[in-house]
Write a protein that holds these residues in place. Structure first.
Motif, mmCIF file in Angstrom:
data_model
loop_
_atom_site.group_PDB
_atom_site.id
_atom_site.type_symbol
_atom_site.label_atom_id
_atom_site.label_comp_id
_atom_site.label_asym_id
_atom_site.label_seq_id
_atom_site.Cartn_x
_atom_site.Cartn_y
_atom_site.Cartn_z
ATOM 1 N N TRP A 174 10.130 -5.606 2.742
ATOM 2 C CA TRP A 174 9.011 -5.388 2.111
ATOM 3 C C TRP A 174 9.671 -7.044 1.121
ATOM 4 O O TRP A 174 8.962 -7.938 0.747
ATOM 5 N N ALA A 175 10.273 -6.905 0.664
ATOM 6 C CA ALA A 175 10.681 -7.854 -0.100
ATOM 7 C C ALA A 175 11.310 -9.526 0.720
ATOM 8 O O ALA A 175 11.469 -10.374 0.415
ATOM 9 N N GLU A 176 11.515 -9.327 1.482
ATOM 10 C CA GLU A 176 11.648 -10.471 2.418
ATOM 11 C C GLU A 176 10.232 -11.633 3.102
ATOM 12 O O GLU A 176 9.724 -11.123 3.046
ATOM 13 N N GLY A 177 11.028 -12.620 2.550
ATOM 14 C CA GLY A 177 9.758 -13.490 2.846
ATOM 15 C C GLY A 177 8.815 -13.886 1.065
ATOM 16 O O GLY A 177 8.259 -15.067 1.094
ATOM 17 N N LYS A 178 9.115 -12.917 0.955
ATOM 18 C CA LYS A 178 8.492 -13.572 -0.674
ATOM 19 C C LYS A 178 9.453 -14.384 -1.968
ATOM 20 O O LYS A 178 10.765 -14.275 -1.997
ATOM 21 N N ASN A 179 8.851 -14.996 -2.319
ATOM 22 C CA ASN A 179 9.298 -15.997 -2.852
ATOM 23 C C ASN A 179 8.684 -15.501 -5.007
ATOM 24 O O ASN A 179 7.662 -15.809 -5.604
ATOM 25 N N PHE A 180 9.676 -14.526 -5.419
ATOM 26 C CA PHE A 180 10.053 -14.405 -6.500
ATOM 27 C C PHE A 180 9.841 -15.145 -7.985
ATOM 28 O O PHE A 180 10.925 -16.008 -7.668
ATOM 29 N N ARG A 181 9.054 -15.686 -8.538
ATOM 30 C CA ARG A 181 9.385 -16.572 -9.805
ATOM 31 C C ARG A 181 9.403 -16.494 -10.837
ATOM 32 O O ARG A 181 8.537 -15.102 -11.205
ATOM 33 N N VAL A 182 10.396 -16.846 -12.169
ATOM 34 C CA VAL A 182 10.265 -16.387 -13.623
ATOM 35 C C VAL A 182 8.380 -16.389 -14.071
ATOM 36 O O VAL A 182 7.570 -17.508 -13.649
ATOM 37 N N GLY A 183 7.674 -15.803 -14.089
ATOM 38 C CA GLY A 183 6.051 -15.122 -14.871
ATOM 39 C C GLY A 183 5.495 -14.418 -14.065
ATOM 40 O O GLY A 183 4.417 -14.111 -14.390
ATOM 41 N N ASP A 184 5.983 -13.904 -12.313
ATOM 42 C CA ASP A 184 5.204 -13.314 -12.393
ATOM 43 C C ASP A 184 5.558 -11.382 -12.116
ATOM 44 O O ASP A 184 7.278 -11.450 -13.353
ATOM 45 N N THR A 185 5.266 -10.828 -11.712
ATOM 46 C CA THR A 185 5.109 -9.085 -12.126
ATOM 47 C C THR A 185 6.104 -8.610 -10.759
ATOM 48 O O THR A 185 5.076 -8.695 -10.080
ATOM 49 N N ILE A 186 5.905 -7.246 -11.497
ATOM 50 C CA ILE A 186 6.382 -6.158 -9.766
ATOM 51 C C ILE A 186 6.112 -4.791 -10.834
ATOM 52 O O ILE A 186 6.469 -4.933 -11.381
ATOM 53 N N ARG A 187 5.379 -4.371 -10.236
ATOM 54 C CA ARG A 187 4.507 -3.323 -10.374
ATOM 55 C C ARG A 187 4.897 -1.904 -9.663
ATOM 56 O O ARG A 187 5.356 -1.596 -8.391
ATOM 57 N N ASN A 188 5.794 -1.120 -10.714
ATOM 58 C CA ASN A 188 5.500 0.251 -10.123
ATOM 59 C C ASN A 188 5.333 0.987 -11.645
ATOM 60 O O ASN A 188 4.046 1.302 -12.052
ATOM 61 N N ASP A 194 0.780 -1.141 -0.123
ATOM 62 C CA ASP A 194 0.326 0.432 -0.003
ATOM 63 C C ASP A 194 0.975 1.304 0.152
ATOM 64 O O ASP A 194 0.324 2.281 -0.115
ATOM 65 N N SER A 195 2.064 1.117 0.632
ATOM 66 C CA SER A 195 3.091 2.887 0.190
ATOM 67 C C SER A 195 3.625 2.581 -1.393
ATOM 68 O O SER A 195 3.765 4.091 -0.880
ATOM 69 N N GLY A 196 3.216 1.639 -1.990
ATOM 70 C CA GLY A 196 4.146 2.084 -3.025
ATOM 71 C C GLY A 196 5.398 2.440 -3.266
ATOM 72 O O GLY A 196 6.165 1.668 -2.312
ATOM 73 N N TRP A 197 5.772 3.371 -4.277
ATOM 74 C CA TRP A 197 7.893 3.294 -4.667
ATOM 75 C C TRP A 197 7.702 4.848 -4.224
ATOM 76 O O TRP A 197 7.818 5.210 -4.731
ATOM 77 N N LYS A 198 8.035 4.581 -2.789
ATOM 78 C CA LYS A 198 8.571 6.838 -2.144
ATOM 79 C C LYS A 198 9.525 6.164 -1.081
ATOM 80 O O LYS A 198 10.073 5.373 -0.959
ATOM 81 N N LEU A 199 9.742 7.361 -0.688
ATOM 82 C CA LEU A 199 10.498 8.042 -0.170
ATOM 83 C C LEU A 199 10.346 6.649 1.280
ATOM 84 O O LEU A 199 9.030 7.149 1.881
#
Length: 125
Positions: free
Chosen positions: A43-57, A31-36
């Motif tokens: 935020w990235a801890e514990g997330k399992n990023f995999r090929v095929g996923d997307t990240i959004r800004n 909910d905070s988005g991409w900001k100072l």
């Protein structure tokens, strides 16, 4: 004949959509988005990023495995924490993007053959 066509079209659509159903769409910072002021390492801890996923800004598809770095280039934002480092895992059973492609192609062929056999069993000759 219409039943056969409808069944075949349904199976083709299901096979085309199935891989996307397992991908995850991450909003960076939630909910905070991409900001100072946001701790993107936390935020990235514990997330399992995999090929095929997307990240959004913007929408950034995670197409290849490996370590990825994202930074803000405005003024001193990067030095003040607007940066993100993630590790993207490959598809299960693969090591490289070429391996990912080969595994995906093999799975597609097996799925198509399975569909053809199921179609033949359901509607006959």
């Amino acid at each position: 004949m219409a039943l056969r066509s409808a069944f075949l079209i349904t199976m083709i659509i299901a096979l085309a959509v199935a891989p996307a159903a397992f991908a995850t769409d991450y909003t960076v910072g939630d909910d905070s988005g991409w900001k100072l002021g946001v701790n993107y390492t936390e935020w990235a801890e514990g997330k399992n990023f995999r090929v095929g996923d997307t990240i959004r800004n913007d929408v950034i598809p995670l197409a290849t495995p490996g370590k990825k770095w994202y930074i803000c280039t405005v003024g001193e934002h990067c030095s003040k924490g607007m940066k993100l480092v993630i590790t993207v895992s490959g598809a299960e059973g693969s090591v490289t993007s070429a391996g990912t492609t080969a595994v995906s192609a093999l799975r597609s062929c097996v799925s198509i053959l399975t569909t053809m056999v199921a179609y033949k069993m359901v509607v006959g000759n």
